[in-house]
Design a protein around this motif. Structure first.
Motif, PDB file in Angstrom:
ATOM      1  N   LEU A 192       4.001   1.997  -9.541  1.00  0.00           N
ATOM      2  CA  LEU A 192       4.766   3.235  -9.765  1.00  0.00           C
ATOM      3  C   LEU A 192       4.475   3.877 -11.117  1.00  0.00           C
ATOM      4  CD1 LEU A 192       6.854   5.299  -8.894  1.00  0.00           C
ATOM      5  CD2 LEU A 192       8.652   3.767  -9.744  1.00  0.00           C
ATOM      6  N   PRO A 193       4.634   3.165 -12.244  1.00  0.00           N
ATOM      7  CA  PRO A 193       4.327   3.824 -13.525  1.00  0.00           C
ATOM      8  C   PRO A 193       2.865   4.222 -13.641  1.00  0.00           C
ATOM      9  CG  PRO A 193       4.727   1.467 -13.834  1.00  0.00           C
ATOM     10  CD  PRO A 193       5.125   1.785 -12.436  1.00  0.00           C
ATOM     11  N   LEU A 238      -0.920  10.834 -12.566  1.00  0.00           N
ATOM     12  CA  LEU A 238      -0.776  12.199 -12.062  1.00  0.00           C
ATOM     13  C   LEU A 238      -0.405  13.174 -13.170  1.00  0.00           C
ATOM     14  CD1 LEU A 238       1.088  11.734  -8.645  1.00  0.00           C
ATOM     15  CD2 LEU A 238      -1.195  12.667  -8.980  1.00  0.00           C
ATOM     16  N   VAL A 239       0.544  12.766 -14.021  1.00  0.00           N
ATOM     17  CA  VAL A 239       1.020  13.662 -15.082  1.00  0.00           C
ATOM     18  C   VAL A 239      -0.091  13.994 -16.074  1.00  0.00           C
ATOM     19  CG1 VAL A 239       2.573  13.828 -17.063  1.00  0.00           C
ATOM     20  CG2 VAL A 239       3.427  12.962 -14.876  1.00  0.00           C
ATOM     21  N   SER A 247      -0.577   8.657  -3.973  1.00  0.00           N
ATOM     22  CA  SER A 247       0.380   8.156  -4.952  1.00  0.00           C
ATOM     23  C   SER A 247       1.625   7.587  -4.282  1.00  0.00           C
ATOM     24  CB  SER A 247       0.770   9.281  -5.921  1.00  0.00           C
ATOM     25  OG  SER A 247      -0.363   9.740  -6.631  1.00  0.00           O
ATOM     26  N   THR A 301       0.731   5.175 -11.228  1.00  0.00           N
ATOM     27  CA  THR A 301       0.414   6.382 -10.459  1.00  0.00           C
ATOM     28  C   THR A 301       1.095   7.615 -11.048  1.00  0.00           C
ATOM     29  OG1 THR A 301       2.209   5.837  -8.910  1.00  0.00           O
ATOM     30  CG2 THR A 301      -0.015   5.155  -8.311  1.00  0.00           C
ATOM     31  N   LEU A 302       2.352   7.474 -11.504  1.00  0.00           N
ATOM     32  CA  LEU A 302       3.065   8.624 -12.066  1.00  0.00           C
ATOM     33  C   LEU A 302       2.390   9.112 -13.349  1.00  0.00           C
ATOM     34  CD1 LEU A 302       6.859   7.783 -11.585  1.00  0.00           C
ATOM     35  CD2 LEU A 302       5.467   9.470 -10.362  1.00  0.00           C
ATOM     36  N   ASN A 343      -7.493   9.692 -11.182  1.00  0.00           N
ATOM     37  CA  ASN A 343      -7.006  11.014 -10.771  1.00  0.00           C
ATOM     38  C   ASN A 343      -7.832  12.143 -11.369  1.00  0.00           C
ATOM     39  OD1 ASN A 343      -4.803  10.319  -9.055  1.00  0.00           O
ATOM     40  ND2 ASN A 343      -3.603   9.741 -10.835  1.00  0.00           N
TER      41      ASN A 343
END
Length: 464
Positions: A259-260, A266-267, A154, A262-263, A322
């Motif tokens: 960025l958005p 993950l969340v 990430s 991958t974040l 993920n």
């Protein structure tokens, strides 16, 4: 309650696990850090011309040599020593990184990537982790390594475009090489020498038993799955950066897309995996992950004219990616016999590397002759076929693997110990390591009486 009764890692085990997680993650950094920027860079080198297939080879060649050498190097560590093989692999990886940094043509870059992949230390690192941890805490040590890889992935996707804008892609290769040399010092000074190295069936490959793994249809489905997942990912990154560039996004701005994605990926992955494990919905969550990947590939197929549609598709993609990256190793461990888990994971990891190579090579070839539509149509068909295979597969049993040491008093009485343990509530299967020092138990996630198992193992004299 379970947390209170869990066995703590010794400080030495924690130190070794953290240090080796760093080394393992760094091994993957060479691939992850290059994913968003390497294709664009490779296309500018002399010898590239309009040869997108050669660009794809620069992306995927890393995976081919890794697939060929990671298992042999892991087995070599049994014979020549863990650290010696790790030093060798890291040195080769560093050399490949520095060669890539000075590559003045695309064919030379392809060669340098092959050298990078030849430094395949993953299996040797896993074996060293097993040497330095007790059976009771080894799963936690491996989980630390898995977490480090996920975070590296990430962070790399976001940091790579920004870093390459300051130091260039050649600078990224130099950075990777320097960090690899530092990791050799980490192995030297922070990782203890194992008191004894031996084969750990739950973590290492047993070549004589490959046939048992390759005959297992459920494991074959998972092996195809990791191949498809990595193949699709590499094909995506072989072509997508060019699409973003065509839409007017400078390479240094690509992080705004990643960025958005991958974040959020993950969340949302965390609750999905928790639901799958605790509510016995692993198959449903697994199919959801594949469906999300398929939807994302179709979204890219029809949405490359819009940055917003690409961004939305990547958010969907990374949620699915993920979920699948986290759930597939868990499914392998549930399905494989406990004493063959290391062998099953060895085959699985090899297919992962084959997927990386195939995705780069096929992605470049399709991009060369059929453009973006050819790449994402291929990926959609590949993932769609995987979804069908997974949908007809039986749901995995809600089991876990328990690995415990066997006291010397039981070494000559394996049959008696087996007959006692198989009667314990929640025990599904019992097997022993070749040296008789370790017992592997496949147990139900709920209803397993672990205390009764430990009482039997400690009460050998009472069972005479």
């Amino acid at each position: 309650m379970a947390r209170k009764n869990s066995i703590r890692m010794y400080p030495q085990e924690m130190q070794a696990s953290m240090a080796l997680a760093w080394v393992y993650a760094l091994r993957m950094l060479g691939m992850f850090l290059m994913l968003p920027v390497l294709a664009l860079y490779a296309a500018t080198l002399p010898g590239a011309g309009d040869n997108k297939m050669l660009v794809g080879l620069a992306m995927g060649m890393y995976g081919l040599t890794q697939a060929l050498l990671q298992l042999p190097l892991g087995m070599a560590s049994d014979r020549f020593g863990r650290k010696k093989v790790i030093y060798l692999g890291l040195a080769v990886f560093a050399i490949g990184s520095f060669l890539a940094a000075v590559a003045n043509s695309l064919p030379m870059l392809v060669l340098a990537r092959a050298v990078q992949g030849a430094g395949a230390v993953s299996a040797a690192v896993t074996a060293l982790v097993a040497d330095l941890t007790r059976e009771e805490v080894r799963t936690r040590a491996m989980a630390m390594i898995g977490l480090s890889i996920g975070l590296t992935f990430s962070i790399s996707l976001v940091a790579s475009p920004l870093l390459s804008d300051y130091i260039g892609v050649a600078g990224l290769f130099v950075l990777t090489g320097v960090l690899t040399l530092i990791s050799m010092l980490v192995v030297k000074f922070l990782v203890p020498d194992p008191a004894r190295s031996k084969l750990h069936e739950d973590a290492e490959v047993q070549p004589a038993r490959f046939g048992e793994v390759l005959k297992n249809k459920e494991l074959l489905r998972l092996n195809f799955g990791i191949f498809a997942l990595q193949c699709g990912m590499m094909a995506l990154f072989t072509s997508l950066p060019f699409a973003l560039q065509d839409l007017g996004m400078n390479k240094a701005e690509h992080w705004q897309i990643y960025l958005p994605a991958t974040l959020i990926g993950l969340v949302l992955m965390v609750p999905a995996i928790i639901i799958g494990e605790t509510r016995h919905k692993l198959k449903q969550i697994f199919l959801l992950g594949i469906a999300l990947i398929l939807a994302a590939q179709l979204g890219l197929l029809f949405g490359l004219h819009s940055v917003w549609l690409i961004g939305l598709s990547l958010i969907v993609y990374f949620v699915g990616f993920n979920i699948l990256e986290a759930s597939q190793p868990s499914l392998v461990s549930k399905i494989a016999p406990s004493e063959l888990k290391g062998t099953a994971m060895g085959v699985y990891n090899t297919m992962q590397s084959v997927g990386l190579f195939s995705g780069g090579a096929l992605g470049g070839l399709l991009f060369q002759h059929f453009g973006f539509n050819g790449v994402f149509a291929f990926c959609s068909v590949l993932i769609g076929f995987w979804f069908v295979l997974a949908a007809v597969a039986p749901a995995p049993a809600p089991v876990k693997n328990v690995v415990l040491p066997v006291g010397k008093a039981w070494h000559e009485r394996q049959e008696q110990l087996h007959s006692l343990l198989i009667k314990v509530a929640g025990v599904v299967a019992v097997s022993f390591s070749a040296d008789g020092e370790t017992i592997f138990i496949k147990a139900l996630q709920q209803g397993f009486d672990e205390a009764a198992v430990k009482k039997i193992l400690l009460g050998a004299n009472e069972c005479l």
